[in-house]
Enzyme design. Structure first.
Site, PDB file in Angstrom:
ATOM      1  CD  GLU A 230      12.917  19.101  35.136  1.00 44.56           C
ATOM      2  OE1 GLU A 230      12.052  19.958  36.192  1.00 44.56           O
ATOM      3  OE2 GLU A 230      13.755  19.249  34.865  1.00 44.56           O
TER       4      GLU A 230
ATOM      5  CB  CYS B 290      10.255  20.384  33.476  1.00 43.26           C
ATOM      6  SG  CYS B 290      11.238  20.569  32.355  1.00 43.26           S
TER       7      CYS B 290
ATOM      8  CB  ALA C 182      50.082  49.807  47.840  1.00 43.04           C
ATOM      9  CB  ALA C 183      55.157  49.684  50.292  1.00 42.54           C
TER      10      ALA C 183
ATOM     11  CG  LEU D  64      41.956  42.733  33.332  1.00 42.39           C
ATOM     12  CD1 LEU D  64      40.553  43.724  32.708  1.00 42.39           C
ATOM     13  CD2 LEU D  64      42.064  42.939  34.735  1.00 42.39           C
TER      14      LEU D  64
ATOM     15  NE  ARG E 151      49.494  36.536  33.337  1.00 40.92           N
ATOM     16  CZ  ARG E 151      47.982  37.302  33.518  1.00 40.92           C
ATOM     17  NH1 ARG E 151      47.350  37.269  33.497  1.00 40.92           N
ATOM     18  NH2 ARG E 151      49.327  37.382  35.194  1.00 40.92           N
TER      19      ARG E 151
ATOM     20  CB  ALA F  43      31.561  52.197  45.149  1.00 43.84           C
TER      21      ALA F  43
END
Length: 373
Positions: free
Chosen positions: A63, A96, A173-174, A215, A218, A286
């Protein structure tokens, strides 16, 4: 709706301008503690006098940014169309609501109420000053646009997205524990884009010790993307000094203990608004069991694995009537895989600021964030 006339008439009159305000809001930064807000000021005849948007913490709010483009007195009798209720507090900038009153604005139209305990109340202040106030215009669009910020402001914690990749039969996963790769390159690159769009990426110590992930976000060629999430590791087990996460562009945050609510409150205090959780079944379950997941990203590969490695374990559902119903947001095809995005029903708003203060106190007494520990 707080103005005379029916909602359809108001939406027809101000809907297009509000959508423009949302477009302006999108120009602002989508990270940090401040919301993205846009403002359009209309003359009494309905012509656009000025536009503005918020550029981040410490800068003029939308504003004030719009008003700064007008000559003194030019806003008298004008209408301000704002994507969020004008604030009513003094922080790094002034209220504002006061700026609009002082400028002579005669009407304020906004989309969504400000849920902040310190900043809300601008609409009431405007009304008390004799300004005509209309709320709820394009509220659904604005709520969706501001969803992560609104969640953080209402609940005192980041907006949490939980991600996993699995086979059609829900295995991550296997049987021997191998999981690279269940999904294809398009899905995996999409994950990196989601990391880059998040303030933080959250994992447990189990994931760090088992996979030694970097982590990072990329690109296709393995290069680091411009925006990187802050790595957050939850749990008590020690992380080796040579772990890949310690070479992340941002210093990792290690949070000991098992109080997820306290951890999220602390992360919010650090300015983290969105958290992208890539966790194993124990930590993922969780988060779900504690009701701390706002959105799920499930990448499904057209393959079958069988075996014990499921995406979730115990989430507190003992009978079919206890199932956690989700709202399906969208389904996208990514190469030969499918992304399913679902949202959890909106949690209750923390209208009592003492609840957040309690969570902060618990965080301070039971666990403390340790950077680089």
């Amino acid at each position: 709706m707080t103005d005379t006339g029916d909602a359809l008439s108001v939406s027809t009159t101000y809907g297009p301008t509000m959508r423009r305000a949302l477009q302006l809001a999108a120009l602002g930064p989508d990270r940090g503690v401040n919301p993205r807000v846009g403002c359009v000021i209309l003359s009494p005849a309905g012509d656009v006098l000025a536009e503005g948007w918020h550029r981040g913490a410490g800068t003029a709010h939308a504003e004030v940014d719009a008003l700064s483009k007008l000559a003194p007195g030019e806003a008298a009798g004008a209408t301000a169309v704002v994507s969020l209720e004008p604030c009513n507090h003094t922080g790094r900038t002034g209220p504002c609501s006061v700026a609009l009153i002082d400028a002579g604005i005669s009407r304020v139209v906004y989309a969504v109420d400000d849920p902040g305990h310190a900043s809300r109340g601008g609409a009431q202040r405007l009304r008390e000053a004799g300004v005509d106030v209309i709320d709820g215009v394009e509220a659904d669009a604005a709520t969706r646009f501001l969803q992560d910020w609104l969640t953080a402001a209402r609940l005192g914690r980041p907006y949490v997205t939980l991600k996993w990749a699995s086979s059609l039969d829900g295995r991550t996963a296997a049987g021997d524990g191998t999981s690279r790769w269940i999904t294809g390159t398009a899905a995996r690159q999409h994950v990196h884009e989601q990391r880059a769009a998040s303030d933080a990426i959250v994992v447990g110590t189990g994931t760090v010790l088992a996979d030694d992930p970097s982590l990072t976000a990329r690109g296709d060629a393995g290069e680091l993307m411009a925006d990187q999430p802050v790595p957050v590791v939850l749990g008590d087990r020690a992380v080796p000094q040579d772990a890949a996460v310690r070479r992340h562009p941002h210093p990792p945050i290690f949070f000991p203990g098992h109080d997820l609510s306290a951890a999220l409150v602390e992360l919010r205090e650090l300015g983290i608004r969105t958290a992208y959780v890539e966790a194993g079944p124990t930590l993922a379950s969780a988060f779900v069991r504690a009701g701390l997941v706002d959105e799920l990203h499930v990448y499904l590969a057209p393959t079958l694995l069988g075996g014990p490695h499921t995406a979730l374990t115990d989430i507190g559902v003992d009978t079919i009537t206890d199932q956690l119903a989700l709202d399906l947001d969208r389904v996208e095809r990514l190469g030969n895989d499918v992304l399913v995005v679902a949202r959890t029903p909106s949690p209750a708003t923390l209208d009592d600021a003492s609840l957040i203060e309690t969570a902060r106190a618990e965080a301070s007494s039971t666990a403390s964030i340790r950077q680089g520990a």
